[in-house]
Design an enzyme around this catalytic site. Structure first.
Site: not given
Ligand SMILES: CC(=O)N[C@@H](CC(=O)O)C(=O)O
Ligand SMILES: [Zn+2]
Length: 314
Positions: A73, A181
């Site tokens: 991500n 989320e």
């Molecule tokens: C805990 C987690 O993985 N949160 C996501 C938030 C998002 O999708 O923007 C991330 O950090 O990528």
């Molecule tokens: Zn996540």
């Protein structure tokens, strides 16, 4: 998108929609829903829309870890998406390129219309939708629709369009990226309440898309969002080791006002470290497990009301 009557924004029908689970392999509500819907997609189909459920990081899901080589991500930067090297590249960079070929290319007219990217947090955030662009009236109208549809349950909107803190997400491949989320849920654990909250939000989101495609006009509205301001790290010693924990008064208090002088951290010998900022902020992602490696104890946000123009199908 073009203009109509000075203020109605026109968008093409959203015909191609994807639901990603397992962008992080240990966030089990999204992994479970995406697997369920990949097997049988009846629940996510709507008139005039094709919705595809997809496991974004299958290797990480198999191992039940966040990622194998690097955080998927964060991997959808132009550099990564165009880098050569084939199977010598980190696994998630290869996967980002593959996802970009299937659902993108990012920024192009061929890209998917909407991608919902399902995540779980160890923080006590409740249901949170994540947007990356305050000007996208289609997404803002969707947020307004979902908030009204699930009331009296609540669903907050986190806006991450910060110049330095914004990152290149899996969902950013789509024209309208939407993160979802939901927490608190430990990594590798499935909790029925969290799973159910996620499922219900997806239902309303898909209903919105169906209504939009059928030609419904959505009048102007305002949407309350929490805009990302700052990343707060844990206090550390000269060697980089953490020397304090989230203060008990702050733990689990995501979205509650944090005022200058309020307790923020507690050292191992019981001393309190206070918040020193210039004004009230709304903390979120408090003590998220995955953010220790990112040197982040929580994020601060500011409350804002965003105006969405009326929208309808072009
Ligand atoms: C805990 C987690 O993985 N949160 C996501 C938030 C998002 O999708 O923007 C991330 O950090 O990528
Ligand atoms: Zn996540």
């Amino acid at each position: 998108m073009s203009s109509y009557n000075n203020n109605t924004a026109l968008f093409a029908a959203a015909r191609r929609v994807a639901i990603f689970g397992g962008t992080h392999g240990n966030e089990m509500s999204g992994v479970t829903l995406a697997n369920l819907w990949a097997k049988n997609s009846a629940e996510i189909q709507r008139k005039g829309v094709e919705t595809r459920a997809f496991i974004a990081n299958p290797k990480a899901v198999e191992k039940c870890i966040r990622y194998v080589d690097t955080d998927l991500n964060r991997a959808f930067s132009p550099e990564n998406l165009s880098s050569l090297g084939g199977d010598t590249l980190p696994y998630e960079v290869q996967r980002a390129q593959e996802i970009n070929r299937i659902f993108g290319p990012k920024g192009s007219p061929e890209a998917y219309d909407v991608i919902f990217d399902l995540h779980n947090t160890t923080s006590n955030m409740g249901s949170t939708l994540i947007l990356e662009n305050s000007k996208d009236s289609f997404n803002l109208q969707m947020m307004n629709y979902i908030k009204k549809a699930i009331a009296p349950a609540s669903c907050l909107v986190l806006l991450n369009e910060h110049p330095h803190l914004k990152y290149s997400t899996s969902r950013s491949v789509a024209k309208h990226p939407v993160g979802l989320e939901v927490g608190p849920q430990p990594q590798g654990v499935l909790r029925s309440n969290i799973f159910q909250a996620m499922r219900v939000i997806l239902k309303h989101a898909l209903d919105f898309i169906e209504l939009f495609n059928e030609g419904m006009e959505f009048p102007p509205c305002t949407v309350e969002v929490f805009r990302v301001l700052e990343r707060i790290d844990y206090p550390r010693d000269a060697n980089g080791n953490i020397i304090a924990m989230v203060h008990p008064n702050l733990q689990d208090c995501d979205w509650e006002p944090l005022n200058p002088g309020d307790p923020m951290f507690q050292t191992f010998d019981g001393q309190t470290i206070h918040y020193q900022g210039p004004g009230t902020v709304y903390p979120t992602f408090i003590n998220e497990a995955a953010y220790y490696e990112k040197q982040q104890a929580f994020l601060t946000t500011r409350r804002e009301a965003l105006v969405a123009s009326s929208i309808r199908k072009a």
